[in-house]
Structure formats: structure tokens, C-alpha cells
Design a protein around this motif. Structure first.
Motif, PDB file in Angstrom:
ATOM      1  N   LEU A 327       0.783  -1.235   0.000  1.00 20.08           N
ATOM      2  CA  LEU A 327       0.000   0.000   0.000  1.00 20.08           C
ATOM      3  C   LEU A 327       0.817   1.288   0.000  1.00 20.08           C
ATOM      4  N   SER A 328       2.100   1.210   0.273  1.00 13.44           N
ATOM      5  CA  SER A 328       2.883   2.437   0.454  1.00 13.44           C
ATOM      6  C   SER A 328       3.281   3.071  -0.882  1.00 13.44           C
ATOM      7  N   ILE A 329       2.910   4.312  -1.035  1.00 14.56           N
ATOM      8  CA  ILE A 329       3.380   5.172  -2.134  1.00 14.56           C
ATOM      9  C   ILE A 329       3.724   6.514  -1.497  1.00 14.56           C
ATOM     10  N   LEU A 330       4.863   7.086  -1.830  1.00 10.22           N
ATOM     11  CA  LEU A 330       5.297   8.316  -1.180  1.00 10.22           C
ATOM     12  C   LEU A 330       5.515   9.418  -2.217  1.00 10.22           C
ATOM     13  N   PRO A 331       4.457  10.141  -2.578  1.00 11.16           N
ATOM     14  CA  PRO A 331       4.639  11.268  -3.488  1.00 11.16           C
ATOM     15  C   PRO A 331       5.410  12.395  -2.800  1.00 11.16           C
ATOM     16  N   GLU A 332       5.938  13.282  -3.567  1.00 10.75           N
ATOM     17  CA  GLU A 332       6.796  14.340  -3.037  1.00 10.75           C
ATOM     18  C   GLU A 332       6.092  15.180  -1.986  1.00 10.75           C
ATOM     19  N   TYR A 333       4.802  15.448  -2.198  1.00 16.51           N
ATOM     20  CA  TYR A 333       4.092  16.334  -1.278  1.00 16.51           C
ATOM     21  C   TYR A 333       3.866  15.725   0.103  1.00 16.51           C
ATOM     22  N   LEU A 334       4.141  14.415   0.252  1.00 11.73           N
ATOM     23  CA  LEU A 334       4.021  13.792   1.567  1.00 11.73           C
ATOM     24  C   LEU A 334       5.376  13.523   2.220  1.00 11.73           C
ATOM     25  N   ARG A 335       6.441  13.847   1.544  1.00 11.76           N
ATOM     26  CA  ARG A 335       7.762  13.600   2.126  1.00 11.76           C
ATOM     27  C   ARG A 335       8.011  14.555   3.285  1.00 11.76           C
ATOM     28  N   ASN A 336       8.594  14.035   4.360  1.00 10.38           N
ATOM     29  CA  ASN A 336       8.873  14.852   5.542  1.00 10.38           C
ATOM     30  C   ASN A 336       9.965  14.162   6.344  1.00 10.38           C
ATOM     31  N   PRO A 337      10.670  14.885   7.192  1.00 13.09           N
ATOM     32  CA  PRO A 337      11.790  14.296   7.935  1.00 13.09           C
ATOM     33  C   PRO A 337      11.392  13.118   8.822  1.00 13.09           C
ATOM     34  N   ALA A 338      10.202  13.178   9.452  1.00 16.70           N
ATOM     35  CA  ALA A 338       9.793  12.093  10.346  1.00 16.70           C
ATOM     36  C   ALA A 338       9.608  10.792   9.577  1.00 16.70           C
ATOM     37  N   THR A 339       8.938  10.856   8.435  1.00 17.31           N
ATOM     38  CA  THR A 339       8.761   9.657   7.614  1.00 17.31           C
ATOM     39  C   THR A 339      10.111   9.137   7.143  1.00 17.31           C
ATOM     40  N   ALA A 340      10.973  10.042   6.693  1.00 12.28           N
ATOM     41  CA  ALA A 340      12.289   9.626   6.181  1.00 12.28           C
ATOM     42  C   ALA A 340      13.140   8.969   7.253  1.00 12.28           C
ATOM     43  N   SER A 341      12.900   9.336   8.511  1.00  4.11           N
ATOM     44  CA  SER A 341      13.697   8.778   9.601  1.00  4.11           C
ATOM     45  C   SER A 341      13.358   7.310   9.869  1.00  4.11           C
ATOM     46  N   GLY A 342      12.171   6.878   9.489  1.00  6.40           N
ATOM     47  CA  GLY A 342      11.737   5.522   9.772  1.00  6.40           C
ATOM     48  C   GLY A 342      11.348   5.290  11.214  1.00  6.40           C
ATOM     49  N   GLU A 343      11.266   6.346  12.007  1.00  2.61           N
ATOM     50  CA  GLU A 343      10.985   6.214  13.436  1.00  2.61           C
ATOM     51  C   GLU A 343       9.501   6.289  13.773  1.00  2.61           C
ATOM     52  N   VAL A 344       8.662   6.585  12.786  1.00  2.68           N
ATOM     53  CA  VAL A 344       7.243   6.797  13.069  1.00  2.68           C
ATOM     54  C   VAL A 344       6.396   5.866  12.201  1.00  2.68           C
ATOM     55  N   ILE A 345       5.158   5.703  12.616  1.00  3.01           N
ATOM     56  CA  ILE A 345       4.164   4.996  11.813  1.00  3.01           C
ATOM     57  C   ILE A 345       3.398   6.013  10.994  1.00  3.01           C
ATOM     58  N   ASP A 346       3.248   5.750   9.713  1.00  2.00           N
ATOM     59  CA  ASP A 346       2.370   6.539   8.846  1.00  2.00           C
ATOM     60  C   ASP A 346       1.188   5.654   8.482  1.00  2.00           C
ATOM     61  N   TYR A 347       0.065   5.906   9.119  1.00  2.23           N
ATOM     62  CA  TYR A 347      -1.076   5.003   8.956  1.00  2.23           C
ATOM     63  C   TYR A 347      -1.712   5.061   7.566  1.00  2.23           C
ATOM     64  N   ARG A 348      -1.295   5.988   6.737  1.00  2.00           N
ATOM     65  CA  ARG A 348      -1.785   5.993   5.360  1.00  2.00           C
ATOM     66  C   ARG A 348      -1.401   4.691   4.655  1.00  2.00           C
ATOM     67  N   ASP A 349      -0.306   4.046   5.119  1.00  2.00           N
ATOM     68  CA  ASP A 349       0.172   2.803   4.520  1.00  2.00           C
ATOM     69  C   ASP A 349      -0.519   1.567   5.093  1.00  2.00           C
ATOM     70  N   TRP A 350      -1.491   1.778   5.973  1.00  7.67           N
ATOM     71  CA  TRP A 350      -2.159   0.662   6.647  1.00  7.67           C
ATOM     72  C   TRP A 350      -3.632   0.574   6.254  1.00  7.67           C
ATOM     73  N   GLN A 351      -4.047   1.298   5.231  1.00  4.05           N
ATOM     74  CA  GLN A 351      -5.453   1.364   4.863  1.00  4.05           C
ATOM     75  C   GLN A 351      -5.568   1.703   3.379  1.00  4.05           C
ATOM     76  N   VAL A 352      -6.791   1.606   2.854  1.00  6.24           N
ATOM     77  CA  VAL A 352      -7.008   1.893   1.434  1.00  6.24           C
ATOM     78  C   VAL A 352      -7.022   3.393   1.151  1.00  6.24           C
ATOM     79  N   PRO A 353      -7.797   4.210   1.855  1.00  9.78           N
ATOM     80  CA  PRO A 353      -7.752   5.651   1.575  1.00  9.78           C
ATOM     81  C   PRO A 353      -6.468   6.284   2.097  1.00  9.78           C
ATOM     82  N   LEU A 354      -6.132   7.433   1.563  1.00  7.31           N
ATOM     83  CA  LEU A 354      -4.988   8.190   2.082  1.00  7.31           C
ATOM     84  C   LEU A 354      -5.369   8.911   3.367  1.00  7.31           C
ATOM     85  N   GLY A 355      -6.494   9.614   3.327  1.00 13.36           N
ATOM     86  CA  GLY A 355      -6.917  10.406   4.482  1.00 13.36           C
ATOM     87  C   GLY A 355      -7.518   9.562   5.582  1.00 13.36           C
ATOM     88  N   ARG A 356      -7.455  10.082   6.798  1.00 12.83           N
ATOM     89  CA  ARG A 356      -8.039   9.355   7.926  1.00 12.83           C
ATOM     90  C   ARG A 356      -8.412  10.307   9.052  1.00 12.83           C
TER      91      ARG A 356
END
Length: 480
Positions: A327-356
């Protein structure tokens, strides 16, 4: 009216809305349980075109009472025994209001850290309360997420299973081979919808036989179907074991099904949408036998029986990586230091819709208000009422009860020995409709072995013993 609602206006009308909801709950028993309006009546009373100018909120509330309320079926009514419970309670409603007020879009950790981190806490709390395995925790290899429904959970599980069984190629190359999924005749229809949506196709659903006594899936037949599909060059992908089927709350033998899946390399998804929350009571945790050892994914709905209003479905993964890879796709507009660090969960990758939405707030509110002890009391009370109802039905020689019924649903039927099965089914259905038309209670039905059964589901915090007894007396009276 025009312009935005000011904080003071919101305060004024918000109080009116809270008062309206409180009055509704105080008087819900006065309403007929099922709406009596014919098709089209509500729409006919509403304007054909949107208003050109804004109106006062008092008029909105007035139309709610005059136009919409007659068309509402009252799921929170103490005499609502249909389908499964869809509980809404004060703490959950207030938690949902707070979520709406904050207006958070929690697609990634960076968009609101509290939204993500509170969710990780409450799904871990829930895993502990249900006695689920440690690897389901978010600080382990697996983890949990709040979905909107068990249907979405099944879809995510199918995508993750396809990703794993394809060796990681499904997300990039699509489906190139036949990927059968395995269900029983009592598995929820959401699995067929998931098969359609992921591209497996409904024709690749393999229906496994069930034990005639328990209605649980037959592991030997499952194994035979998998062997058959392997010999035909297919890639057996996912089997769904159900804990508490919609029709009768039958429980598939998860351990035995899991042993087959493990031996054949098939993903095991456990659908415990209704019944899973019963495991807050230690004496009911037997329903999850085999989950810890064999489940690749597991779902249960807090928004059915656990006092949390819709939508709040919990999905856990034993290993979250196949899901994220699918499910993971990372367009440029969602890139951020926290995601790049790998230290956090991004729940967009755990579901079908992007928003939650910030769903965790309402579950957190419920857990804080009731505590584990309060949740157990609710489950035990409603199970006890259902079992007492079953005793009453069993003691009346004019009725038969479907066994077993260990939780909050009792399936039963009136006996018409002088009639054919089809005639008896017709009489049973007409009996149910006459009861529902009375407005005094609401039942639904199912079919087992060709016979129509009435379903009596107890689960509302509004339902007391007097309501169950009165319902049984009305059923007896309707039979004559």
C-alpha cells in the motif's frame, strides 16, 4: 443566515444539539423501533433544490424532528434485536465530537503526531484487553490500526496476502496467476467483495464445507481444496476463519484451520468482527484459540458490541511489512523528515484511503470512561440476557433453538410440523414481519439447512431484562 458560525453561535447551537441527543436517549423507548415510512416519503418532504441563502440552525433542528425522525430506525432502542448491536454511548459520542472539532487529517505522523500516537496506544491497549499475542503490538513486528469497517480490514488483508504470496510482485506487476481465496458458506460477504476489488475475482472464491453440528469450517476439506488448487497451478493465497459468523455466530476452528494454512503457506485472516470483543472477559477468550499461533491478520469491531459508535474497526497484523509493501506510495508532497527517519508509523500505509479521521479519540474516551471492568460488565450482562432468552425459548415446545449460542445472539424458529419446509419458512418470515411492523421490537432472519430462523441479538446498553422478557412475550403472543 450567511457567513461562518462564530464560536458563540457554535456554543449556543452546540448546547442545543447535545440537549437534543440527551433527550433522544432519554425518550428513545417511546419511538417505534423500525421506521414505518414508505419508500420516497422522506425525499418528498425535502426541497428539490439547495437553498440559495443560509438558514438558521433552529430550522435545521426543526426539520430533523418533523421530517427525518419518522424515517429513522432506532438502532439504540432497547428493543432493537436485529442484525448485531451498533452501540453508541455518551463517551464515544463526545469523543467523536472532539475529533470533529479538531478536524485532524491524520494521514501521516507529521500531519498530527497525537492522532497517530494515540492510535498506537489504544490498539495496544485493546490487544492487551483481548489477550492477543505480543507480536500484534505496534512496538513489535506486527501492529494494529483502526479501519472504518471489517470490510476494509478484509480488503487490506487480501492485499497484504497477495503481496506476500507473490514474493512482492503484486504491487508492481499486478495479478498474473490464479490466487484462490478460501471461505465457508457462512463467511461474511465482505470477503467476496474484497476478492472482486483486488482482482482475484469472485469465481476464485473456494467455498469450504462446514461441520453440520457447529457450522464451523471443515479443515480437512480446506486442505483438500488447497491441494487441488496447487495441482492445478494456482497460488492459494488467503483463508478466512470467522469467530462469530453474521448468520449464527458460528465459530470456525481457528487452530485447525491455521495448521492447514501454515502447512500450505496460505495467509490466515481471522474475522472476529462481532465476537472478538467478547474476549475482554477472560472466561470467553477460548473463542480466540489458535489466533496467537496462526493468525496473519485479525479484525474485530469496537463499533458493534464494545460501546463505541460507528466507525471503529480494529485490524492487527502479525507482520505489517507485506501490508506496507502493498500500500505504500510516497509522493513528493508527503515527504517529511519524520517519515524519512523511519521512526514513526504513517497510517496511510495501513489502509485503502490516504486520508483518515482521528477515530482513536472516541475509543480512547470509551476505554477511559468504562475501564476494563465496565466493558466486561457490559459483555457479561448482555450474554446473560441472551442465554436467559434461549432458556425461555427452549422451554416452549412450540419453538426450537439453534445450538450452540455462546454469546449474545440466539437463533430460533417456531415449529410448524404440519407444514412443508417452504410453507414453514413463509410462516416464520411473516411472523417476523408482523412483529417488526408493530414497532415494538425488531428482529432479522437467516437460513440454515434451508430453514428460516429468527435472529435475536442482545447487545445494547439500553436493553434490560424487562425488554428481553417483553420481547419474548410478544413473540409468543404473535404465534398464537
Amino acid at each position: 443566515m450567511s457567513g461562518h458560525m462564530s464560536p458563540e453561535e457554535f456554543r449556543k447551537f452546540g448546547r442545543q444539539v447535545v440537549d437534543w441527543i440527551a433527550d433522544y436517549y432519554a425518550g428513545v423507548e417511546e419511538h417505534p423501533v423500525r421506521s414505518r415510512v414508505p419508500p420516497g416519503e422522506i425525499r418528498a418532504q425535502l426541497p428539490a433544490h439547495p437553498p440559495e441563502r443560509g438558514e438558521s440552525f433552529e430550522r435545521v433542528l426543526s426539520d430533523l424532528d418533523a421530517v427525518l425522525m419518522p424515517g429513522v430506525t432506532h438502532w439504540q432502542h432497547p428493543n432493537f434485536f436485529a442484525y448485531f448491536p451498533a452501540n453508541a454511548t455518551g463517551p464515544a459520542i463526545l469523543g467523536d465530537l472532539l475529533s470533529s472539532g479538531l478536524g485532524v487529517q491524520g494521514m501521516v505522523w507529521a500531519t498530527s503526531p497525537a492522532c497517530t500516537e494515540l492510535e498506537t496506544v489504544v490498539v495496544d491497549w485493546m490487544a492487551e484487553l483481548l489477550g492477543l499475542p505480543e507480536h500484534f503490538r505496534t512496538d513489535a513486528v506486527g501492529g494494529g490500526v483502526i479501519q472504518d469497517s471489517a470490510s476494509s480490514a478484509a480488503l487490506v488483508a487480501c492485499l497484504a496476502a497477495l503481496q506476500r504470496e507473490s514474493g512482492g510482485g503484486i504491487a508492481s506487476q499486478g495479478i498474473t496467476r490464479r490466487h484462490p481465496l478460501y471461505i465457508s458458506a457462512h463467511t461474511h460477504s465482505s470477503l467476496e467483495r474484497a476478492a472482486r476489488m483486488v482482482g482475484v475475482g469472485a469465481d476464485n472464491l473456494r467455498v469450504v464445507d462446514v461441520d453440520p453440528d457447529t457450522l464451523g469450517m471443515d479443515p480437512k476439506h480446506l486442505d483438500a481444496l488447497i491441494v487441488e488448487d496447487l495441482a492445478a497451478g494456482a497460488v492459494p493465497t488467503l483463508a478466512c476463519a470467522t469467530i462469530g459468523t453474521t448468520s449464527t455466530t458460528a465459530i470456525d476452528p481457528v487452530r485447525e484451520v491455521g495448521e492447514v494454512c501454515r502447512a500450505r503457506g496460505v495467509w490466515l485472516h481471522v474475522d472476529a468482527a462481532y465476537a472478538g470483543v467478547a474476549a475482554v472477559c477472560p472466561e470467553l477468550r477460548w473463542i480466540n484459540d489458535g489466533v496467537a499461533e496462526f493468525a496473519d491478520s485479525y479484525c474485530t469491531n469496537a463499533h458493534k458490541w464494545l460501546l463505541t459508535n460507528f466507525d471503529c474497526s480494529l485490524l492487527w497484523m502479525a507482520d505489517r511489512q507485506p501490508m506496507i509493501d502493498a500500500l505504500s506510495i510516497l509522493p513528493e508532497y508527503l515527504r517529511n523528515p519524520a517519515t524519512a527517519s523511519g521512526e514513526v508509523i504513517d497510517y496511510r500505509d495501513w489502509q485503502v484511503p490516504l486520508g483518515r479521521r482521528f477515530r482513536a479519540l472516541k475509543l480512547w474516551s470509551v476505554l477511559r470512561w468504562y475501564g476494563a471492568a465496565g466493558l466486561r460488565t457490559h459483555i457479561r450482562t448482555t450474554v446473560g440476557l441472551a442465554q436467559e432468552f434461549a432458556d425461555w425459548v427452549r422451554d416452549d415446545p412450540r419453538f426450537a433453538v439453534l445450538e450452540p449460542h455462546p454469546l449474545g445472539l440466539v437463533c430460533f424458529r417456531p415449529l410448524f410440523p404440519e407444514l412443508s419446509i417452504d410453507e414453514a419458512n413463509d410462516r416464520t418470515y411473516r411472523l417476523m414481519e408482523s412483529l417488526n411492523d408493530s414497532g415494538q421490537l425488531y428482529l432479522t432472519h437467516t437460513k440454515v439447512d434451508g430453514r428460516t430462523l429468527l435472529r435475536f441479538a442482545v447487545g445494547s446498553p439500553q436493553t434490560e431484562r424487562r425488554h428481553v422478557l417483553a420481547a419474548w412475550q410478544r413473540i409468543q403472543g404473535a404465534l398464537g
